[in-house]
Design a protein around this motif. Structure first.
Motif, short mmCIF file in Angstrom:
data_model
loop_
_atom_site.label_atom_id
_atom_site.label_comp_id
_atom_site.label_asym_id
_atom_site.label_seq_id
_atom_site.Cartn_x
_atom_site.Cartn_y
_atom_site.Cartn_z
N LYS A 161 45.46 62.99 41.95
CA LYS A 161 44.93 62.63 40.63
C LYS A 161 46.05 62.61 39.58
CE LYS A 161 40.50 64.72 41.74
NZ LYS A 161 39.69 65.92 41.57
N TYR A 162 47.01 63.54 39.70
CA TYR A 162 48.08 63.64 38.72
C TYR A 162 49.04 62.46 38.82
CZ TYR A 162 51.77 65.78 35.91
OH TYR A 162 52.70 66.04 34.94
N TYR A 163 49.40 62.09 40.05
CA TYR A 163 50.31 60.96 40.28
C TYR A 163 49.50 59.77 40.77
CZ TYR A 163 53.92 64.55 40.05
OH TYR A 163 54.72 65.56 39.66
N GLU A 164 48.70 59.22 39.91
CA GLU A 164 47.82 58.11 40.28
C GLU A 164 48.65 56.88 40.65
OE1 GLU A 164 44.37 56.59 41.33
OE2 GLU A 164 44.49 58.56 40.40
N VAL A 165 48.33 56.30 41.79
CA VAL A 165 49.03 55.11 42.27
C VAL A 165 48.14 53.90 41.97
CG1 VAL A 165 49.95 53.95 44.30
CG2 VAL A 165 50.14 56.43 44.08
N GLY A 166 48.73 52.90 41.35
CA GLY A 166 47.96 51.74 40.95
C GLY A 166 47.85 50.69 42.04
N ASP A 167 47.18 49.60 41.72
CA ASP A 167 46.98 48.51 42.68
C ASP A 167 48.27 47.76 42.97
OD1 ASP A 167 44.40 48.86 43.36
OD2 ASP A 167 43.58 47.32 42.04
N LYS A 168 49.29 47.90 42.13
CA LYS A 168 50.55 47.22 42.41
C LYS A 168 51.17 47.73 43.71
CE LYS A 168 52.54 45.58 38.15
NZ LYS A 168 53.71 45.69 37.27
N LEU A 169 50.98 49.01 44.02
CA LEU A 169 51.52 49.55 45.26
C LEU A 169 50.56 49.36 46.43
CD1 LEU A 169 53.29 52.82 44.11
CD2 LEU A 169 54.32 50.71 44.88
N TYR A 170 49.28 49.50 46.18
CA TYR A 170 48.31 49.35 47.26
C TYR A 170 48.14 47.89 47.69
CZ TYR A 170 46.67 54.17 46.92
OH TYR A 170 46.59 55.52 46.94
N LYS A 171 48.27 46.98 46.75
CA LYS A 171 48.09 45.55 47.05
C LYS A 171 49.25 44.77 46.44
CE LYS A 171 43.14 46.03 47.15
NZ LYS A 171 41.85 45.67 46.60
N PRO A 172 50.41 44.79 47.13
CA PRO A 172 51.56 44.08 46.58
C PRO A 172 51.29 42.57 46.52
CG PRO A 172 52.04 44.91 48.78
CD PRO A 172 50.70 45.44 48.39
N ALA A 173 51.91 41.90 45.55
CA ALA A 173 51.65 40.48 45.32
C ALA A 173 52.04 39.62 46.52
CB ALA A 173 52.39 40.00 44.07
N GLY A 174 53.10 39.99 47.22
CA GLY A 174 53.56 39.19 48.35
C GLY A 174 52.65 39.26 49.56
N ASN A 175 51.97 40.38 49.77
CA ASN A 175 51.11 40.56 50.93
C ASN A 175 49.99 41.54 50.56
OD1 ASN A 175 50.03 40.63 53.46
ND2 ASN A 175 51.89 41.26 54.51
N PRO A 176 48.96 41.10 49.88
CA PRO A 176 47.96 42.02 49.33
C PRO A 176 47.11 42.75 50.38
CG PRO A 176 47.36 39.74 48.87
CD PRO A 176 48.71 39.71 49.49
N ILE A 177 47.04 42.26 51.60
CA ILE A 177 46.21 42.93 52.61
C ILE A 177 47.06 43.73 53.59
CG2 ILE A 177 44.32 41.29 52.45
CD1 ILE A 177 45.39 40.08 55.11
N TYR A 178 48.32 43.99 53.28
CA TYR A 178 49.24 44.68 54.19
C TYR A 178 48.71 46.06 54.59
CZ TYR A 178 53.48 46.97 55.85
OH TYR A 178 54.38 47.67 56.60
N TYR A 179 48.41 46.90 53.64
CA TYR A 179 47.97 48.26 53.94
C TYR A 179 46.57 48.26 54.56
CZ TYR A 179 52.07 49.80 51.43
OH TYR A 179 53.35 50.00 51.03
N GLN A 180 45.74 47.35 54.16
CA GLN A 180 44.41 47.27 54.76
C GLN A 180 44.50 46.91 56.24
OE1 GLN A 180 41.59 48.25 53.26
NE2 GLN A 180 40.74 48.06 55.31
#
Length: 157
Positions: free
Chosen positions: A113-132
């Motif tokens: 919660k303290y170091y909230e990670v945004g969608d820029k890291l979870y869904k990078p513009a070059g490959n948005p479904i990479y982590y999924q």
């Protein structure tokens, strides 16, 4: 309250916190939750829960090693190495309180919660479904075939 009874009570509190932790999503040979629960059950003076398996406990192994000069035909230098690698739980009230605080932070997801990670890291513009795709592969939902893997390597998506 004596020091040993305070340590036992704190170990029981740690066991309650450990029981609240979620099960691990990826199954390993040894689970953090299970190993720590066994460790603090010994400290709290409680019985082990895995009675279905008749494995030698760490206490049994320590007893065998300290009871004889050369158990099971072990050489003395190997015996000394084994004794040095066995874990020794020398817990103080302060160390057990620090462990309880750390486990509470983990169970409350304080740092997530303290170091909230945004969608820029979870869904990078070059490959948005990479982590999924990675999570689907780990969970076994969708297997990636050779052709889809080759397509990912060639085209990057």
């Amino acid at each position: 309250m004596s020091s040993s009874s305070a340590i036992r009570d704190s170990a029981k509190q740690i066991l309650r916190i450990i029981e609240k932790l979620p099960d691990e999503r990826i199954k390993h040979l040894v689970s953090f939750k299970d190993s720590q629960a066994e460790r603090f059950r010994r400290v709290a003076g409680l019985q082990s829960t895995n009675n279905s398996e008749k494995k030698a406990s760490l206490e049994d192994i320590k007893d065998i090693i300290t009871r004889t000069s050369g158990p099971l035909g072990l050489q003395k230098d190997l015996l000394k190495k084994v004794q040095l690698t066995l874990p020794h739980d020398e817990l103080t009230e302060q160390s057990i309180q620090e462990q309880m605080k750390a486990l509470t932070n983990i169970s409350d997801s304080k740092f997530k919660k303290y170091y909230e990670v945004g969608d820029k890291l979870y869904k990078p513009a070059g490959n948005p479904i990479y982590y999924q795709r990675i999570m689907d592969e780990i969970e076994g939902k969708q297997k990636e075939t050779f052709l889809t893997a080759l397509r990912t390597v060639v085209f990057g998506k």
